[in-house]
Scaffold this motif. Sequence first.
Motif: not given
Length: 378
Positions: A107-108, A111, A114-115, A315, A363, A366-367, A369-371
């Motif tokens: 997940a990280f 993230a 993609d980031f 989230e 998922h 991951k969202r 960590y991305r935020r």
Amino acid sequence: MTDAADLTARLIRCPSVTPEEGGALVLLGDMLAAAGFELHRVDRNGTPNLFARWGAKGARSFGFNGHTDVVPPGDLGSWTHPPFSGHVEGGLIWGRGATDMKSGVAAFAAAAIDFVTETPPDGAVILAITGDEEGLGRDGTLALLDWMEAEGERMDVCIVGEPSNPELMGEMMKIGRRGSITFRIVAKGVQGHAAYPHRAKNPLHALTRYLAALIAAPLDEGTAHFDPSGLQITSIDCGNPASNVIPERATAVVNIRFNDLHDGDSLTRDLTARAEAVSAETGVGITLTPELSGDAFLTQPGPFVDLVRDVVAAETGIVPVLSTSGGTSDARFVKNHCPVVEFGLVGHFMHQVDERVPVEQVHQLKRIYRRILERYFA
Ligand SMILES: [Zn+2]
């Protein structure tokens, strides 16, 4: 888009039982390198570790820490799907490490990839991933941190992606941990006949007197962010097969999970002084050998803790409790480097047969960590 669930399954297929690398760090390294991360393998004494940085060395940086090693699967026949199959069915990913913590690492990593690919930040993202958290851990995250120190690499803040939620995603994040110390205790008296106790010194009487005093009163009442410290006698042994012999020697083991009122030294001083008092009264020598797993620590609530809590709440719809409960983790090492919090999946199946994780949770993590990355660099 990097699929964190697919990456979880692929990592599970790497048989990385501590201290085997199993292909897990190579798999991650290849993906990270393709996304522009600079890689360094930081292996020490045979333990594999991976450092990856996107962005300039010395830039403001956000770090993630986690481990790809797993505990052994136990009896293979007990598993519904083979433990290193990464079998996906019915919305679940099965296998050893599904929750602890190949999913968290996936997940990280996903993230972060993609980031930096989609919204390159003005700063650096660092992943410090070890292949030994479940073992002794001496050459794992510690080795990474030692190497970073020597190389002038820094994380300004760090999330450890260990499972942190007891039952529901979002209910708990960890901002510290209790410390843990084990005392191996030896009471040495004088052997003798049970009918002539005046010619002997019974180590069991002295030891039980000592242990009874240790559990007679609580160590403390707890503090603002910590539960009361707990002391457990985990073993009393003497191995004496004869009912009419006073043994010469008896041993015990005591484990203490302690809050920020204590540290390893203060507890060692206290328990040693109490042992000496019982020794003086009984003539039985009581000696202690301390083994400190880690001192208690706390990341003070502030902007970093607030950022993680707010993103998790947004989230998941649940405001996470700021907890210091549970066992030790590598956060106990990271805390000497930078402010650290732990947030990850639901830990329910950790170290169990049929360890598995819902695809959707991976998922969701991951969202989150991305935020967190987006907010940190905003
Ligand atoms: Zn773990």
